[in-house]
Scaffold this active site. Sequence first.
Site, mmCIF file in Angstrom:
data_model
loop_
_atom_site.group_PDB
_atom_site.id
_atom_site.type_symbol
_atom_site.label_atom_id
_atom_site.label_comp_id
_atom_site.label_asym_id
_atom_site.label_seq_id
_atom_site.Cartn_x
_atom_site.Cartn_y
_atom_site.Cartn_z
ATOM 1 C CG HIS A 15 -1.822 -1.053 1.440
ATOM 2 N ND1 HIS A 15 -3.265 -1.251 0.819
ATOM 3 C CD2 HIS A 15 -1.486 -2.404 1.925
ATOM 4 C CE1 HIS A 15 -3.478 -2.503 1.311
ATOM 5 N NE2 HIS A 15 -2.419 -3.358 1.709
ATOM 6 C CG HIS A 174 -2.179 -10.261 4.102
ATOM 7 N ND1 HIS A 174 -3.412 -10.762 4.323
ATOM 8 C CD2 HIS A 174 -2.498 -8.832 3.477
ATOM 9 C CE1 HIS A 174 -4.223 -10.161 3.728
ATOM 10 N NE2 HIS A 174 -3.877 -8.929 3.420
HETATM 11 O O1 DOR Z 1 -3.208 -4.095 8.332
HETATM 12 C C1 DOR Z 1 -3.665 -3.882 7.298
HETATM 13 N N1 DOR Z 1 -3.659 -2.801 6.555
HETATM 14 N N2 DOR Z 1 -4.223 -4.903 6.476
HETATM 15 C C2 DOR Z 1 -4.947 -4.815 5.374
HETATM 16 O O2 DOR Z 1 -5.427 -5.678 4.933
HETATM 17 C C3 DOR Z 1 -4.988 -3.468 4.856
HETATM 18 C C4 DOR Z 1 -3.770 -2.468 5.077
HETATM 19 C C5 DOR Z 1 -4.171 -0.950 4.814
HETATM 20 O O3 DOR Z 1 -4.591 -0.751 3.976
HETATM 21 O O4 DOR Z 1 -3.994 -0.292 5.835
HETATM 22 ZN ZN ZN Z 2 -2.488 -5.206 2.359
#
Ligand code: DOR
Ligand code: ZN
Length: 343
Positions: A15, A174
């Site tokens: 991300h 993950h």
């Molecule tokens: O911990 C996480 N953060 N898991 C996710 O699936 C999305 C991600 C986020 O976009 O912040």
């Molecule tokens: Zn993710």
Amino acid sequence: MKTLTITRPDDWHIHVRNGAILKTVLPHTARQFARAIIMPNLKPPVCTVDQALLYRDEILEAVPQGADFTPLMTLYLTSSTTEAEIKKAAESQHIHAFKLYPAGATTHSDSGVSDIKAAYPLFAAMEKHQIPLLIHGEVTDEQCDIFDREKAFIGKYLTDIVEQFPGLRVVLEHVTTAEAVQFVEAANQNIAATITPQHLLYNRNALLVGGIRPHYYCLPIIKRERHRLALVAAATSGNPKFFLGTDSAPHLTNLKESSCGCAGCYSAHAALEMYAEVFEAADSLDKLEGFASFYGADFYRLPRNSSTITLQKTSWNVPSSYGENGILITPLKANESVNWKTQ
Ligand code: DOR
Ligand code: ZN
């Protein structure tokens, strides 16, 4: 000094957000990785090829001069995704997958799919047009304990998806449990999984013992030690179904250190180095290159990278935060040392 030179790796799950956060975090990824699968959970989500191409341009503008980095775009699957869009995505050289978020499972997943069975015609279209499906594999039932949500997803949905669409390439993103590892190992060759540094390094004690530590909070949540050991065994096994995906997920520090903190660990600043620590501790540094640089590219049917990266066995201290001008991001291992350094 001990050094390790491997083919330049790729990050198959990240991300990078947009705007000022993107500018802060992208140089960290571009420094180490040649390519990265860019997750589409922006607000609003990236649902169409045209939106992804605009987002791609914004990412390319944030790549530091001289860095060689290619973003691999994905689209956010919703109940309104059409077969025409799937075909268009599969035909685009810049779009590499669709991401399935069960609605409500995680950060910015409210536009996700609430009836997974109803999305089967879309999975059929992806299978037909040969574009992979990336899955956040957690159920969202309120009654399901948060530590059991990945295991429950496999039994309730994934087993059937894989049976119904044997030609669909699926990445269970993950993975965090021994059950997920077993499922992927036993499934056909079209099923693979990414593994994050935090799930390899830590068990849930890191999150909860001696005080609640929000910078270890991510989804799926880190599990107990037996699961961490299963993940380390999978990552270091040389099985090409398991490859590197950091899930680096930056949030502003104040939004994590909150009475209702956001899910996501920021790991892009030292991702390859942290994986190297895990592989070294498992006496498997010889397996790092396959996991980091070969198997993901092979799965996505992309060429392996030809350049190399060198890691040195030398300790350095991770700063307490990254960012400026109101952007403050607390990284994984803030104020701690990391034993490997990329040149
Ligand atoms: O911990 C996480 N953060 N898991 C996710 O699936 C999305 C991600 C986020 O976009 O912040
Ligand atoms: Zn993710």
